[in-house]
Motif scaffolding. Structure first.
Motif: not given
Length: 220
Positions: A22-40
């Motif tokens: 779960l923590a790994t998925i969270a970091m993977e998702t957070a990285t995508r959000a960071l690089l795309r400025a994806d607020l959702v």
């Protein structure tokens, strides 16, 4: 009773591995959000963090129950005690992913990282996820080979972190102090995520073999 106890030990390991996932998925998702400025995506990481916390609390309680009821010794004692320590590291991994997501939210709608370091953060995210998944495998299978094979990835993360620091300290940096602070903090979040994964893998080695990981030292 003994069979039940063994089943509880196996279940404990499986639960810890699941939370690591779960923590790994969270970091993977957070990285995508960071690089795309994806607020959702960023807000999803933040809101789902409570699930990681709740799971950590439940597993930690289960480990303490095993200690009290069965009073394990030798290898079983190592397994239970290091499991409790691993829960702390996994919880911190989840917190670090949440920190990355919070930077995205704070800088939205702008992308929090300038283009010239975006590639570094994409690679840091990739390395973090690879380390997280390897750690999950090591926890689930008590896999010493996997636990001792992550040093190269950790070294890669350290090199990326050092490169970011050089970039923000360069006189050619033209994105201002706030951006430099963001980049520095974000780099630290990824570097610490990797450090926690390494610590868990070292404990897997100790659980299985009863001896410290070669060159093992606790980071300051």
């Amino acid at each position: 009773m003994r069979t039940s106890y063994r089943e509880q030990l196996v279940a404990l390991a499986a639960s810890i591995a699941e939370i690591c996932g779960l923590a790994t998925i969270a970091m993977e998702t957070a990285t995508r959000a960071l690089l795309r400025a994806d607020l959702v995506l960023a807000e999803r990481v933040i809101s789902e963090h409570e699930q990681i916390i709740a799971a950590c609390v439940a597993v930690e309680e289960s480990a303490f129950v095993l200690l009290v009821r069965h009073q394990p010794v030798a290898g079983d004692l190592r397994t239970v005690v290091t499991s409790i320590q691993n829960v702390f590291d996994i919880e911190r991994m989840g917190v670090l992913a949440k920190h990355v997501a919070r930077v995205t939210v704070r800088r939205h709608p702008e992308v929090a990282v300038p283009g010239e370091v975006a590639g570094d953060f994409a690679e840091m995210g990739r390395v973090a996820v690879k380390l997280g998944r390897a750690t999950q495998q090591a926890l689930l299978m008590r896999d010493v080979e996997t636990a001792t094979s992550i040093d190269d990835e950790d070294d890669a993360m350290d090199a990326l972190h050092a490169h970011l620091f050089v970039m923000v300290m360069d006189r050619e940096w033209r994105h201002g102090v706030p951006s430099a602070i963001d980049v520095t903090m974000l780099g630290r979040f990824y570097e610490r995520f990797a450090d926690h994964a390494v610590e868990i893998c070292r404990r897997v080695n100790f659980q299985v073999l009863g001896e410290p990981y070669p060159g093992d030292v606790t980071p300051a």
